[in-house]
Write a protein that holds these residues in place. Structure first.
Motif, PDB file in Angstrom:
ATOM      1  N   VAL A 188       0.845  -1.183   0.000  1.00  0.00           N
ATOM      2  CA  VAL A 188       0.000   0.000   0.000  1.00  0.00           C
ATOM      3  C   VAL A 188       0.886   1.240   0.000  1.00  0.00           C
ATOM      4  N   GLN A 189       0.471   2.249  -0.754  1.00  0.00           N
ATOM      5  CA  GLN A 189       1.174   3.532  -0.774  1.00  0.00           C
ATOM      6  C   GLN A 189       0.308   4.571  -0.083  1.00  0.00           C
ATOM      7  N   LEU A 190       0.964   5.402   0.725  1.00  0.00           N
ATOM      8  CA  LEU A 190       0.252   6.385   1.535  1.00  0.00           C
ATOM      9  C   LEU A 190       0.693   7.791   1.178  1.00  0.00           C
ATOM     10  N   TYR A 242       4.333   0.344   6.372  1.00  0.00           N
ATOM     11  CA  TYR A 242       4.086   1.311   5.301  1.00  0.00           C
ATOM     12  C   TYR A 242       3.928   2.718   5.885  1.00  0.00           C
ATOM     13  N   TRP A 243       4.580   3.685   5.224  1.00  0.00           N
ATOM     14  CA  TRP A 243       4.580   5.051   5.726  1.00  0.00           C
ATOM     15  C   TRP A 243       4.316   6.042   4.616  1.00  0.00           C
ATOM     16  N   ASP A 246     -12.330   6.164   6.273  1.00  0.00           N
ATOM     17  CA  ASP A 246     -13.389   5.908   5.304  1.00  0.00           C
ATOM     18  C   ASP A 246     -12.871   4.819   4.379  1.00  0.00           C
ATOM     19  N   ASN A 247     -13.275   3.592   4.618  1.00  0.00           N
ATOM     20  CA  ASN A 247     -12.764   2.476   3.818  1.00  0.00           C
ATOM     21  C   ASN A 247     -13.225   2.541   2.372  1.00  0.00           C
ATOM     22  N   ALA A 248     -14.352   3.177   2.123  1.00  0.00           N
ATOM     23  CA  ALA A 248     -14.835   3.303   0.742  1.00  0.00           C
ATOM     24  C   ALA A 248     -13.953   4.245  -0.071  1.00  0.00           C
ATOM     25  N   LYS A 249     -13.352   5.215   0.616  1.00  0.00           N
ATOM     26  CA  LYS A 249     -12.497   6.192  -0.068  1.00  0.00           C
ATOM     27  C   LYS A 249     -11.017   5.920   0.153  1.00  0.00           C
ATOM     28  N   ASN A 250     -10.706   4.871   0.918  1.00  0.00           N
ATOM     29  CA  ASN A 250      -9.304   4.551   1.216  1.00  0.00           C
ATOM     30  C   ASN A 250      -8.586   5.713   1.889  1.00  0.00           C
ATOM     31  N   THR A 251      -9.237   6.314   2.871  1.00  0.00           N
ATOM     32  CA  THR A 251      -8.622   7.437   3.550  1.00  0.00           C
ATOM     33  C   THR A 251      -8.722   7.285   5.077  1.00  0.00           C
ATOM     34  N   ALA A 294      -4.727   6.296   0.672  1.00  0.00           N
ATOM     35  CA  ALA A 294      -4.021   5.048   0.448  1.00  0.00           C
ATOM     36  C   ALA A 294      -4.400   4.432  -0.886  1.00  0.00           C
ATOM     37  N   SER A 295      -3.431   3.799  -1.489  1.00  0.00           N
ATOM     38  CA  SER A 295      -3.703   3.060  -2.714  1.00  0.00           C
ATOM     39  C   SER A 295      -4.003   1.619  -2.352  1.00  0.00           C
ATOM     40  N   GLY A 296      -4.472   0.850  -3.318  1.00  0.00           N
ATOM     41  CA  GLY A 296      -4.671  -0.565  -3.055  1.00  0.00           C
ATOM     42  C   GLY A 296      -6.115  -0.919  -2.797  1.00  0.00           C
TER      43      GLY A 296
END
Length: 127
Positions: A1-3, A116-117, A75-80, A23-25
């Protein structure tokens, strides 16, 4: 994952800021997420986190220094994941980092346990 962290800035004491970590992924919801900060000359320290170590789903945890002033949300739907910071103090000045991990242990406040950071965002609180 990229943050990717954002939202830092300069604010007067007593003010507020909202940090955002994107976050990506596709498996973002499976990660434990945390916020840490590092002031000049100091070690990186825990600020807030979501952790599932208790086995009852996502629970929020805060460092004593920020309890009652900061709120972590995701917000898991927005990956944030966000960090709302109110009643800011000069001692909150630091670079703030979001972090992610896939382990669900009690050591959610140990930065060494996060794999991951994000790149960090500067928060400066003037007196």
């Amino acid at each position: 994952v990229q943050l990717q962290a954002s939202g830092g800035g300069l604010v007067q004491a007593g003010g507020s800021l909202r940090l955002l970590c994107a976050a990506s992924g596709r498996t973002f919801s499976s990660y434990e997420m945390g916020w840490f900060r590092q002031a000049p000359g100091k070690e990186r320290e825990f600020v807030a986190a979501f952790s599932r170590w208790s086995g009852t789903g996502d629970s929020t945890y805060y460092a004593d220094a920020v309890k009652g002033r900061f709120t972590i949300s995701r917000d898991n739907a927005k990956n944030t994941v966000s960090l709302q910071m109110n009643s800011l103090k000069p001692e909150d000045t630091a670079v703030y980092y979001c972090a992610a991990r896939t382990s669900y242990y009690r050591d959610y406040d140990d930065p060494l346990k996060y794999r991951y950071w994000g790149q960090g965002t500067q928060v400066t609180v003037s007196s």
